[in-house]
Design an enzyme around this catalytic site. Sequence first.
Site, PDB file in Angstrom:
ATOM      1  N   ASP A 192       0.837  -1.195   0.000  1.00  0.00           N
ATOM      2  CA  ASP A 192       0.000   0.000   0.000  1.00  0.00           C
ATOM      3  C   ASP A 192       0.878   1.253   0.000  1.00  0.00           C
ATOM      4  O   ASP A 192       2.112   1.161   0.061  1.00  0.00           O
ATOM      5  CB  ASP A 192      -0.898  -0.040   1.250  1.00  0.00           C
ATOM      6  CG  ASP A 192      -2.328   0.341   0.936  1.00  0.00           C
ATOM      7  OD1 ASP A 192      -2.519   1.202   0.066  1.00  0.00           O
ATOM      8  OD2 ASP A 192      -3.243  -0.209   1.579  1.00  0.00           O
ATOM      9  N   ASP A 279      -9.951   3.131  -3.740  1.00  0.00           N
ATOM     10  CA  ASP A 279     -10.613   1.911  -3.275  1.00  0.00           C
ATOM     11  C   ASP A 279     -12.016   1.763  -3.856  1.00  0.00           C
ATOM     12  O   ASP A 279     -12.797   2.717  -3.909  1.00  0.00           O
ATOM     13  CB  ASP A 279     -10.740   1.910  -1.753  1.00  0.00           C
ATOM     14  CG  ASP A 279      -9.405   1.671  -1.084  1.00  0.00           C
ATOM     15  OD1 ASP A 279      -8.376   1.704  -1.782  1.00  0.00           O
ATOM     16  OD2 ASP A 279      -9.399   1.470   0.141  1.00  0.00           O
TER      17      ASP A 279
HETATM   18  C1  GLA Z   1      -5.969   1.025   1.395  1.00  0.00           C
HETATM   19  C2  GLA Z   1      -6.057  -0.021   0.302  1.00  0.00           C
HETATM   20  C3  GLA Z   1      -7.133  -1.022   0.650  1.00  0.00           C
HETATM   21  C4  GLA Z   1      -6.834  -1.668   1.991  1.00  0.00           C
HETATM   22  C5  GLA Z   1      -6.665  -0.614   3.052  1.00  0.00           C
HETATM   23  C6  GLA Z   1      -6.117  -1.196   4.346  1.00  0.00           C
HETATM   24  O1  GLA Z   1      -7.100   1.808   1.446  1.00  0.00           O
HETATM   25  O2  GLA Z   1      -6.304   0.578  -0.939  1.00  0.00           O
HETATM   26  O3  GLA Z   1      -7.242  -1.993  -0.367  1.00  0.00           O
HETATM   27  O4  GLA Z   1      -5.659  -2.435   1.863  1.00  0.00           O
HETATM   28  O5  GLA Z   1      -5.756   0.399   2.656  1.00  0.00           O
HETATM   29  O6  GLA Z   1      -5.960  -0.222   5.335  1.00  0.00           O
END
Ligand code: GLA
Length: 640
Positions: A192, A279
């Site tokens: 990430d 996301d």
């Molecule tokens: C980000 C990523 C997600 C998930 C969260 C975890 O938002 O894009 O897919 O892994 O972090 O905190």
Amino acid sequence: MNLTSTSLAVSGLLILLTAQPADADPLAPTGRWTAPVYHSLKAPPMGWNSWNAFATDIDEKKVMGSAQALVSSGLAGLGYVYVNLDDGWWAKRRAGDARMQVRADAFPSAAEAGPDGTSFKPFVDQLHRMGLKAGIYSDIGRNSCSQVFSPLGSPGLPVGSLAEREVGLFGHVDADIRAYFKDWGFDYIKVDACGLADYSPRQQRVQSGQYRNFEPILFRGRPTLNQNQRIRQLYQEVGAAMAKYRPQQDYVLSICSWGQGDSRQWGKAVGNTWRTSDDLYPKWERMLHAFDSTATRAMYSRVGAWNDPDMLFIGAGDFDLAHLSEARTHFTLWAMVNAPLLIGYDLRQTPKELMDIWSNADVIALDQDPLGNQAVLAYRSNDVNILVKSLTNGRKAVALFNRSSSPFEVTLTAAQLKLTDEAPVTLRDLWSKQDLAPFTGETKLRLAPHESRVFTAQGQRRLPEGLYLSEMTGQINVAEDGISTAEPDPELYRASSWSRTTGPGEWPTYTGWGGAQADASPYSTGLAIGGHDFDYGIGILANSRIEIKSDRKFSTFRAEAGVDNATRDRASSVRFLVYGDGKLLASTRAVKFGDQPVVIEANVLGVLVIELIALRASPRGDAAVAWGNARLISGSPRTL
Ligand code: GLA
């Protein structure tokens, strides 16, 4: 009107040349395939990830329960083998030797006494014994996403001193990757990027002293400020460490910078999957947004390197049991664009209706087709998309996608499938498993609101003894796409972020605009040179170089090339060159905006790697070019 090689009044030159030495130009041909090859990674990863089901509230029971369900339900047998931990597994980075520690309260099998403290090896070994693979999660910065976004007190937030809570890879790449891949045996890592974006001195949790300041190099929503090269380099260090500790390259590096930092452009050279957007969450509009961020990027995906519009959210919100049509659409689209298929649902209690979606072997086969051709958009509008995917053995799949909330009658043409109008086309519905009555030329199909229908299609190929390049994008590496300044892509559906409408609106933020496209110009318009339109071909900016793995399968390359009418730069002239294994095979004179297409043809018999180069004469400008009808002809259709 479609331009064919026979109907074209050729205004350009056809020159067949002998080899010339490459000069010092960075666009000079290399004579080889320069993209990474991962021999043990044949198709997009499939499996399960903890985040969409549990957020940081994960433990061994939940993860192993879903892992067991993968096996007992038969999903593992269909390819869902990765069991991926997301955020929330970590306890801390141990003071002294900085060794990462697992939350042993949540993962009892990790509570090994010994010099390393806790270890995920027993957990990973167990998954391996079950015939599964194991994935872990980290951040490219010092701290993770949950540390800044999850409510304080959430389970799974690291504990200890400020330094012990710095669980990300930054400054620890070698030791962490060694632990995860060599010592513990993981097969997959999602990395990430909140650590690069969300720990500025202005951040409330930084101000309060919970976390150390990290001067951002990634700015959400402000792509021009992003330090793209630096971001890329940090991910490259992770890839290099993985190659070091797992030289057989049997791993997946999943880049999660949400389309930021220009990862839509360089992800293919650095990792195996790269997120193309922010996301996904279980809202129809977010699904449109995530899908759009990948749908125009077929040229950037190939075997071993896949666009990632985020994990599946089937089973929740707009894709739950009350919305099975939407859930099937989500699954169909992800399969068509060769997305990783990662289930985000608590599989310990799975309704049959959801299981039926994930286990549709015909749809899975589209995602996993070994040629790795991401579907190409054959029709684009705000209401309907038609996506066509070229499969092994010259077969096709087509998905008709109703984006709107009204029923829609969609016309599908044989031409969209690159099939002739003369012979009947048969369609097999991959959800209902019905064969439709054959059609000739075109057919009409009804779609319910938000419905996608997906078929395999068979008919007579327009190019019986060859392939259009847009039918073989999985064998193409866009080595240079000609983009000089990373610009955000304005074409994506603008879903409201996190359902909030504060601020002025949703501005385009993912760079990659002007990138190479299959059957479209770099600016998402139909390919057109002078007065000629081309339904098929490659659109790209000048000062670009494309590598094609031709593997001695073809005899002739042919295209009708020129400056595309969508160009911003109407002054520059451009030359087109074709190389085979490093030797110049053909080139054109310089052409400019408004000129008619020029034919370029080359004998590629026995050639392993073809390179297509479009060279701009002037030092500046963003000339968009079209390799209209670009195709490879083989002596025998059997070699396709
Ligand atoms: C980000 C990523 C997600 C998930 C969260 C975890 O938002 O894009 O897919 O892994 O972090 O905190």
